[in-house]
Write a protein that holds these residues in place. Structure first.
Motif, PDB file in Angstrom:
ATOM      1  N   LEU A   1       0.803  -1.212   0.000  1.00 53.61           N
ATOM      2  CA  LEU A   1       0.000   0.000   0.000  1.00 53.61           C
ATOM      3  C   LEU A   1       0.839   1.266   0.000  1.00 53.61           C
ATOM      4  O   LEU A   1       0.392   2.305  -0.491  1.00 53.61           O
ATOM      5  CB  LEU A   1      -0.936  -0.002   1.227  1.00 53.61           C
ATOM      6  N   HIS A   2       2.031   1.204   0.568  1.00 53.67           N
ATOM      7  CA  HIS A   2       2.880   2.393   0.630  1.00 53.67           C
ATOM      8  C   HIS A   2       4.129   2.187  -0.209  1.00 53.67           C
ATOM      9  O   HIS A   2       4.780   1.148  -0.135  1.00 53.67           O
ATOM     10  CB  HIS A   2       3.273   2.714   2.069  1.00 53.67           C
TER      11      HIS A   2
ATOM     12  N   GLU B   1     -11.834  -0.668  -7.395  1.00 52.06           N
ATOM     13  CA  GLU B   1     -10.772   0.313  -7.634  1.00 52.06           C
ATOM     14  C   GLU B   1      -9.534  -0.362  -8.228  1.00 52.06           C
ATOM     15  O   GLU B   1      -8.926   0.148  -9.179  1.00 52.06           O
ATOM     16  CB  GLU B   1     -10.380   0.995  -6.320  1.00 52.06           C
ATOM     17  N   ILE B   2      -9.162  -1.489  -7.647  1.00 51.73           N
ATOM     18  CA  ILE B   2      -7.976  -2.202  -8.125  1.00 51.73           C
ATOM     19  C   ILE B   2      -8.194  -2.698  -9.551  1.00 51.73           C
ATOM     20  O   ILE B   2      -7.313  -2.576 -10.419  1.00 51.73           O
ATOM     21  CB  ILE B   2      -7.641  -3.367  -7.172  1.00 51.73           C
TER      22      ILE B   2
ATOM     23  N   SER C   1      -0.331   5.192  -0.478  1.00 52.12           N
ATOM     24  CA  SER C   1       0.267   6.304  -1.233  1.00 52.12           C
ATOM     25  C   SER C   1       0.043   6.061  -2.719  1.00 52.12           C
ATOM     26  O   SER C   1       0.959   5.662  -3.436  1.00 52.12           O
ATOM     27  CB  SER C   1       1.762   6.417  -0.922  1.00 52.12           C
ATOM     28  N   PRO C   2      -1.185   6.293  -3.190  1.00 51.10           N
ATOM     29  CA  PRO C   2      -1.535   5.912  -4.562  1.00 51.10           C
ATOM     30  C   PRO C   2      -0.980   6.825  -5.637  1.00 51.10           C
ATOM     31  O   PRO C   2      -1.031   6.480  -6.824  1.00 51.10           O
ATOM     32  CB  PRO C   2      -3.067   5.971  -4.557  1.00 51.10           C
TER      33      PRO C   2
ATOM     34  N   ALA D   1      -0.945   0.472  -5.216  1.00 49.92           N
ATOM     35  CA  ALA D   1      -1.913   0.909  -4.205  1.00 49.92           C
ATOM     36  C   ALA D   1      -3.219   1.338  -4.859  1.00 49.92           C
ATOM     37  O   ALA D   1      -3.205   2.044  -5.872  1.00 49.92           O
ATOM     38  CB  ALA D   1      -1.345   2.071  -3.394  1.00 49.92           C
ATOM     39  N   PRO D   2      -4.378   0.921  -4.308  1.00 46.83           N
ATOM     40  CA  PRO D   2      -5.656   1.404  -4.848  1.00 46.83           C
ATOM     41  C   PRO D   2      -5.801   2.900  -4.585  1.00 46.83           C
ATOM     42  O   PRO D   2      -5.167   3.439  -3.674  1.00 46.83           O
ATOM     43  CB  PRO D   2      -6.702   0.589  -4.079  1.00 46.83           C
ATOM     44  N   PRO D   3      -6.623   3.600  -5.357  1.00 43.45           N
ATOM     45  CA  PRO D   3      -6.704   5.061  -5.238  1.00 43.45           C
ATOM     46  C   PRO D   3      -7.068   5.581  -3.853  1.00 43.45           C
ATOM     47  O   PRO D   3      -6.678   6.688  -3.488  1.00 43.45           O
ATOM     48  CB  PRO D   3      -7.788   5.432  -6.265  1.00 43.45           C
TER      49      PRO D   3
END
Length: 387
Positions: free
Chosen positions: A152-153, A368-369, A194-195, A188-190
């Motif tokens: 995610l980050h 989202e993904i 940190s997308p 990372a998803p929106p």
């Protein structure tokens, strides 16, 4: 073009490289994975994906390194630091910890990765986060390096921090610093993590192949909950985070599937009739017919669960797991139980199975993904980077 792919040892770092590797291979490019596992099965698992792999160090080297690191760690202090960093949104502290942890692993394989590059002459290097040998090889040969994120980050400066720690190794190979051309593939998803860093890319889970049991293909007649601590955590903290299975699971109208090797299953002891222990099974296959998951918060477990749209109960134990748990809870796709304070209880499992808001948020993140560009759609950008 020729693409050299590198990753730190451990399935959580190695397996996420397969999807982009196959996208490049399917586009007609040559792909070679140069990696070392922390277990005898890791490199063969990569080879079983159909990709070509060269082992850069015997796995025993990393077993010794990980044992030494574990013996020198104050696990409780690290857990406290990571928990505070996650809750305070201090992603730089997470990055600096990762750099300190993974730089020695990169140093062990650096000479061999450079030797592979010297012989094979790649046009592009794709590497996992916190992996330093691939960027070193890219810098020596004047080719671009691209980081393939798996969580995610993402940090757009971590590769430079790793290079700084490996300064002596860089000098030994006649290289001044990290590659001048560097990009980031961000999964990372929106709405999480940190997308905005780097180039967005869909997270496509690859959790290994294998023959699936018949029961896994059938929709169960009651909720199925997957329980996993991944492949590393049991060796560091034991089975404490899942011992609730013996006391709590039997009272619930649900099926629990827990991933354990034979030794761990024996250590856990007698299990209720609605708990099914299984050896390593691809997580995306387990989740396809499941209602929810309880896991440790590793990036692979977190991202696969998000991609599959399954609500999560996260019991983080270290590293980036606290951050992942915090992000999942903040998004509403699951929640965290701090096992240092209390074990997972029946009320937690009831919430996991009955709170409709968790399932709704998980479905939103799954969408989202799915809307992100697939790995195959990033191939043209990689070709442009190479020029």
């Amino acid at each position: 073009m020729r693409v050299l792919v590198t990753a730190s040892p451990g399935l959580g770092h190695m397996l996420p490289m397969v999807s982009i590797s196959w996208a490049l291979r399917a586009a007609g490019h040559e792909v070679l994975l140069a990696m070392a596992g922390s277990n005898a099965q890791h490199v063969p698992m990569l080879a079983a994906s159909g990709l070509h792999v060269v082992e850069t160090q015997p796995y025993e080297s990393f077993v010794r390194l990980m044992n030494a690191a574990r013996d020198g760690m104050d696990i409780k202090a690290i857990q406290k630091m990571m928990r505070e960093a996650a809750r305070g949104g201090d992603s730089e502290k997470l990055t600096s910890f990762g750099v300190r942890l993974f730089a020695p692993q990169s140093d062990i394989v650096a000479d061999n990765v450079v030797a592979v590059a010297d012989e094979w002459r790649p046009d592009l290097v794709v590497h996992s986060p916190m992996e330093g040998a691939g960027p070193l090889a890219a810098a020596k040969h004047g080719v671009p390096a691209v980081e393939q994120a798996f969580g995610l980050h993402s940090s757009e400066t971590a590769h430079a921090q790793i290079a700084e720690v490996l300064a002596d190794t860089y000098r030994r190979h006649g290289v001044d610093g990290p590659p001048s051309r560097h990009a980031l593939l961000n999964v990372a998803p929106p709405s999480m993590g940190s997308p905005d860093a780097g180039w967005p890319m869909r997270y496509v889970p690859f959790n290994g192949g294998g023959q699936l049991p018949d029961w896994l293909l059938r929709t169960p007649d009651r909720p199925r909950v997957i329980v996993t601590l991944g492949t590393v955590i049991p060796g560091f903290v034991g089975l404490g985070p899942v011992r609730w299975l013996t006391d709590v699971a039997g009272d619930l109208d649900a099926e629990f599937v827990v991933t354990l090797d034979d030794a761990a299953a024996e250590e856990l002891g007698a299990l209720p009739g609605n708990v099914r222990p299984v050896s390593y099974t691809p997580l995306n296959a387990l989740l396809a017919t499941s209602t929810a998951i309880v896991h440790h918060g590793g990036s692979g477990s977190t991202m696969t669960s998000l991609a599959m749209g399954v609500p999560q109960l996260v019991v983080p134990q270290g590293a980036d797991q606290f951050n992942n748990a915090h992000e999942v809870a903040k998004r509403g796709a699951g929640f965290e139980v701090d096992t240092e304070i209390s074990p997972v209880g029946p009320e937690d499992l009831s919430r996991l199975l009955t709170d409709a808001s968790l399932a709704a948020a998980a479905a939103e993140v799954k969408a989202e993904i799915a809307a992100r560009p697939a790995p195959a759609e990033l191939v043209s950008r990689l070709e442009e980077l190479v020029g």
